[in-house]
Design an enzyme around this catalytic site. Structure first.
Site, PDB file in Angstrom:
ATOM      1  N   CYS A 253       0.849  -1.187   0.000  1.00  0.00           N
ATOM      2  CA  CYS A 253       0.000   0.000   0.000  1.00  0.00           C
ATOM      3  C   CYS A 253       0.884   1.236   0.000  1.00  0.00           C
ATOM      4  CB  CYS A 253      -0.893  -0.011   1.242  1.00  0.00           C
ATOM      5  SG  CYS A 253      -2.064   1.353   1.284  1.00  0.00           S
TER       6      CYS A 253
ATOM      7  N   HIS B  31      -8.955  -3.727  -3.014  1.00  0.00           N
ATOM      8  CA  HIS B  31      -8.060  -2.946  -2.142  1.00  0.00           C
ATOM      9  C   HIS B  31      -8.453  -1.462  -2.162  1.00  0.00           C
ATOM     10  CE1 HIS B  31      -3.835  -2.115  -0.492  1.00  0.00           C
ATOM     11  NE2 HIS B  31      -4.270  -0.915  -0.815  1.00  0.00           N
ATOM     12  N   GLU B  32      -8.693  -0.926  -3.365  1.00  0.00           N
ATOM     13  CA  GLU B  32      -9.016   0.506  -3.479  1.00  0.00           C
ATOM     14  C   GLU B  32     -10.413   0.818  -2.921  1.00  0.00           C
ATOM     15  OE1 GLU B  32      -6.572   2.385  -3.971  1.00  0.00           O
ATOM     16  OE2 GLU B  32      -5.288   0.761  -4.695  1.00  0.00           O
TER      17      GLU B  32
ATOM     18  N   HIS C 223     -10.310   1.132   0.701  1.00  0.00           N
ATOM     19  CA  HIS C 223      -9.813   2.449   1.149  1.00  0.00           C
ATOM     20  C   HIS C 223     -10.957   3.449   1.303  1.00  0.00           C
ATOM     21  CE1 HIS C 223      -5.515   2.480   1.541  1.00  0.00           C
ATOM     22  NE2 HIS C 223      -5.298   1.952   0.362  1.00  0.00           N
TER      23      HIS C 223
HETATM   24 ZN    ZN Z   1      -3.626   0.987  -0.289  1.00  0.00          ZN
END
Ligand code: ZN
Length: 183
Positions: free
Chosen positions: A102, A144-145, A148
């Protein structure tokens, strides 16, 4: 284009659910410039994705672009994508474990379980609604995004913290081609 200052693990902005982007906002010049700067910052940092909270913006916005490199020789590349107000509308039962890093926690990699396939619905930078079915590393990056934008970090998803390793160790193992196989 400018290099945006990145937020790091520990910053509360990374732990908050981001707010939705309005249709009006999407047409604003500042928003278009922000997207350009996010791509610039992601590429300079050699990342495959960057979400707005990572540059201290409370917006459901992320950019993704996947290119092959030495550490990811087998990935299927993905042309630049802008994802706005995304949601995962469907996913496989199957889970795959693979390594993630990340840009908000540099120098570290961890083994993260993710859905092997996901269907994602989002608005692109032209204001068009898109529905995309993704698998493999592409599905991983989208998850993953999107995490976030919900205040979730990959370490929250890890099942075994023993697999949290430094990038130096990751490179060593990558060269030996051992211990990097997906579970
Ligand atoms: Zn990340």
């Amino acid at each position: 284009m400018k290099l945006l200052k990145k937020t790091e693990f520990g910053n509360p902005v990374l732990r908050k659910r981001s707010r939705k982007v309005s249709a009006k906002e999407m047409n604003e010049k500042s928003f278009i410039f922000l997207i350009k700067d996010m791509f610039f910052t992601m590429r300079k940092s050699k990342g495959v994705g960057l979400a707005a909270p990572q540059i201290n913006k409370d917006l459901q916005l992320a950019v993704i672009e996947i290119k092959k490199n030495k550490l990811r020789p087998k990935v299927i590349p993905l042309a630049p994508e802008v994802i706005i107000n995304p949601e995962i509308t469907n996913h496989s039962k199957k889970i795959t474990h693979d390594w993630e890093g990340c840009l908000s926690l540099t120098g570290v990699r961890g083994l993260v379980p993710r859905f092997s396939e996901v269907t994602v619905k989002y608005t692109d930078d032209t204001g068009k609604i898109k529905v995309k079915k993704l698998k493999g590393f592409q599905a991983r990056v989208f998850q993953h995004e999107i995490d976030h934008l919900n205040g979730v970090l990959y370490v929250d998803r890890m099942k075994d913290m023993k697999s949290l390793i430094t990038l130096n160790e990751f490179r060593k193992r990558s060269i030996k081609n051992e211990g990097l196989k997906s579970k």
